[in-house]
Design a protein around this motif. Structure first.
Motif, short mmCIF file in Angstrom:
data_model
loop_
_atom_site.label_atom_id
_atom_site.label_comp_id
_atom_site.label_asym_id
_atom_site.label_seq_id
_atom_site.Cartn_x
_atom_site.Cartn_y
_atom_site.Cartn_z
N ILE A 1 -14.97 -19.84 8.23
CA ILE A 1 -15.16 -18.96 9.38
C ILE A 1 -15.07 -19.73 10.71
CG2 ILE A 1 -16.47 -17.22 8.13
CD1 ILE A 1 -19.03 -18.36 9.22
N GLY A 2 -14.89 -21.04 10.66
CA GLY A 2 -14.60 -21.77 11.89
C GLY A 2 -15.69 -22.74 12.37
N VAL A 3 -16.72 -22.96 11.55
CA VAL A 3 -17.70 -23.99 11.91
C VAL A 3 -17.02 -25.34 11.74
CG1 VAL A 3 -19.90 -25.05 11.22
CG2 VAL A 3 -19.65 -22.55 11.25
N LEU A 4 -17.28 -26.27 12.67
CA LEU A 4 -16.61 -27.57 12.62
C LEU A 4 -17.52 -28.71 12.19
CD1 LEU A 4 -14.62 -27.25 15.98
CD2 LEU A 4 -13.73 -26.89 13.67
N ILE B 1 -18.17 -17.73 16.30
CA ILE B 1 -18.88 -18.56 15.33
C ILE B 1 -19.25 -19.91 15.96
CG2 ILE B 1 -18.55 -19.80 13.15
CD1 ILE B 1 -19.00 -16.77 12.83
N PRO B 2 -20.49 -20.36 15.77
CA PRO B 2 -20.89 -21.64 16.35
C PRO B 2 -20.02 -22.81 15.87
CG PRO B 2 -22.80 -20.44 15.54
CD PRO B 2 -21.59 -19.68 15.09
N LEU B 3 -19.93 -23.80 16.73
CA LEU B 3 -19.16 -25.00 16.38
C LEU B 3 -19.92 -25.86 15.39
CD1 LEU B 3 -18.15 -25.96 20.03
CD2 LEU B 3 -16.73 -24.80 18.35
#
Ligand code: SF4
Ligand code: SF4
Lengths: 407, 103
Positions: free
Chosen positions: A86-89, A39-41
């Motif tokens: 899902i982990g995007v920051l 997943i993209p940052l």
């Protein structure tokens, strides 16, 4: 304002190179290629296509999403929650003009609540000091303001809005007064490149942390206006000289990011860090796109957050993302080229716009059979000095009138 | 002016992360990250430990004492390393000093 993330470079900028003492590594650099479909940052949320400005280089599609199709507040909140899960920051709020959404403070607050780092990418003309202060209180982490020049004559003409420049200067000052970090984004083309030195000074005077000198990327409205915007080769040489000099002189005062115009480069830009590798964009109507211009490619079906698929599923499995992922899809000359893992064949949208097939080598590359022709055309357009703009709007564009010209 | 923004770290400084730099544990990737404009950085374990002590209240001198006690190493050696690390972070814009309230 979607023009700034065009090459995806900013998201994984390798400039904070690991120094002996600080124990920092840029996260992307530690990841193997096999992991890069994770997943993209960072994700770009185009909240709306509405915008009070009419920049002729706008990278929004010619077919703008109408206000009525935009995701609702509740839908955007659900999207933000899902992205964080899902982990995007990081979330970049963009547009169109994101402050045209009445619920922006609420969305920034929600981003903070779910732990997302938020960045506002704005033309600034709709902001008041109270609004900006409310955004800061809601946890906004960074502000990026676009400038069209360093003084109102050129800047307001390009923006197609009177007093726009003056307003931007005010908002930039408030940003720093509120202790928010500021990036000045200057979109450069033939008709404002002569102001570059003054724009750099303006960024210093505004106490900006970063300056993005972004040459126009030619798709969407910018492609329509290419003849009016394309710089001359001499201008580009001068630009590189000015930027290099300023980078040295302003070290520690102002960081400068420079996006070269790829028509005049030898190799194409690593567009978006490679299609579907480390970035996606959500359109006002909720479509998940590999880049903000992707809808210009006909024949690809982009799924929406309103579909019954999760965002992660769309990213990992949808046909549109997988079509140009990696290097397997590449034709020659890319397939046997040593740079294929470096630039991933350039920009799909540009390949489509200029060759009619998104699966071709980006003609910005000197190895593309079409490069010579396109380079010549750019040179000729730049020399012809046809300076009249076609302004961006929902009506399919409006040609600048004689009276306005130079006003 | 931007010139004055970067601090110079000494034992007396009370550094903290500026608003635009956020230290956070990334559950998905199981690593600590610093979120900054347009960048995501992965600090190593030592940097994380030191950064967690940077709350704008604690002085660098207190941090060094704390780490000296924990690692049973000579204070001088730890002091040199910690100050060098913090200065480097400050030069990159990831540390600032707690602001004096004016008026
Ligand atoms: S018209 Fe200008 S300010 Fe508005 S979205 Fe397009 S580029 Fe940005
Ligand atoms: S041929 Fe393809 S891979 Fe090689 S430099 Fe050109 S665009 Fe990049």
């Amino acid at each position: 304002m979607s023009d700034i993330l065009t090459d995806g470079k900013a998201l994984t900028d390798g400039k904070a190179a690991t120094a002996p003492h600080d124990g920092l590594a840029v996260l992307e650099q530690r990841r193997s290629t096999a992991e890069t479909f994770g997943i993209p940052l960072a994700v770009l949320a185009e909240l709306t296509h509405r915008c009070p400005l009419q920049c002729p280089y706008c990278s929004n599609p010619l077919e703008l999403d109408r206000g009525g199709t935009e995701l609702t507040t509740e839908e955007w909140k659900k999207v933000l929650t899902e992205l964080a899960e899902i982990g995007v920051l990081q979330i970049h709020f963009s547009g169109g003009e994101p402050t045209a959404r009445k619920d922006l403070v609420e969305l920034v607050q929600h981003a903070s609540d779910v732990g997302l780092y938020s960045n506002l990418i704005t033309s600034a003309v709709l902001l008041t000091r109270e609004k900006l202060s409310a955004l800061a209180d809601a946890g906004l982490c960074h502000v990026q303001i676009s400038f069209q020049g360093n003084e109102p004559m050129v800047a307001d003409r390009v923006a197609g809005l009177k007093k726009a420049h003056e307003k931007k200067l005010d908002v930039a000052k408030w940003t720093r007064e509120l202790d928010l970090p500021l990036t000045v984004n200057a979109v450069m083309h033939r008709q404002n490149l002569h102001q570059l030195s003054d724009i750099i000074q303006m960024a210093v005077d505004l106490d900006a942390d970063r300056l993005e000198v972004a040459n126009v990327q030619y798709y969407g409205w910018a492609l329509k206006n290419r003849a009016a915007l394309m710089p001359t080769v001499a201008q580009i040489e001068e630009t590189s000289r000015i930027v290099e000099e300023a980078e040295v002189r302003l070290k520690g005062i102002l960081a400068i990011d420079y996006v070269v115009p790829d028509y005049y480069a030898l190799r194409p830009k690593k567009c978006m860090g490679g299609w579907g590798r480390q970035f996606f964009n959500i359109s006002p109507a909720g479509k998940i796109l590999p880049c903000h211009a992707a809808e210009s490619i006909t024949g690809l079906e982009f799924l929406s957050v309103r579909s019954n698929h999760s965002i992660a599923w769309i990213w990992q499995n949808s046909e549109a993302f997988n079509r140009y992922r990696g290097t397997g899809w590449m034709p020659e000359p890319c397939q046997s080229c040593e740079f294929k893992e470096i630039d991933f064949g350039g920009c799909r949208c540009q390949a489509f716009a200029l060759t009619g097939d998104a699966g071709n080598t980006d003609p910005a590359c000197t190895l593309s059979p079409m490069h010579e022709q396109i380079f010549k055309q750019a040179e000729q357009e730049a020399a012809a000095h046809q300076d009249r703009f076609l302004y961006r709007n929902f009506a399919g564009g409006t040609l600048e009138t004689e009276g306005e010209h130079g006003a | 002016m931007a010139l004055s923004r970067n601090i110079s770290v000494s034992e007396a400084s009370r550094p903290k992360l500026p608003r635009h730099a956020k230290l956070k544990f990334d559950e998905t990737r199981q690593v600590w990250v610093i979120l900054a404009p347009e960048r995501v950085l992965a600090p190593d374990e030592i940097a994380v430990e030191v950064l967690q002590l940077c709350d704008g209240v604690r002085s660098v001198s207190d941090m060094i004492d704390q780490l000296t006690a924990k690692y049973a190493a000579p204070r001088e050696a730890i002091a040199t390393d910690v100050i060098a690390m913090l200065q480097d972070l400050a030069d990159k814009g990831f540390l600032t000093e707690a602001r004096e309230k004016t008026s």
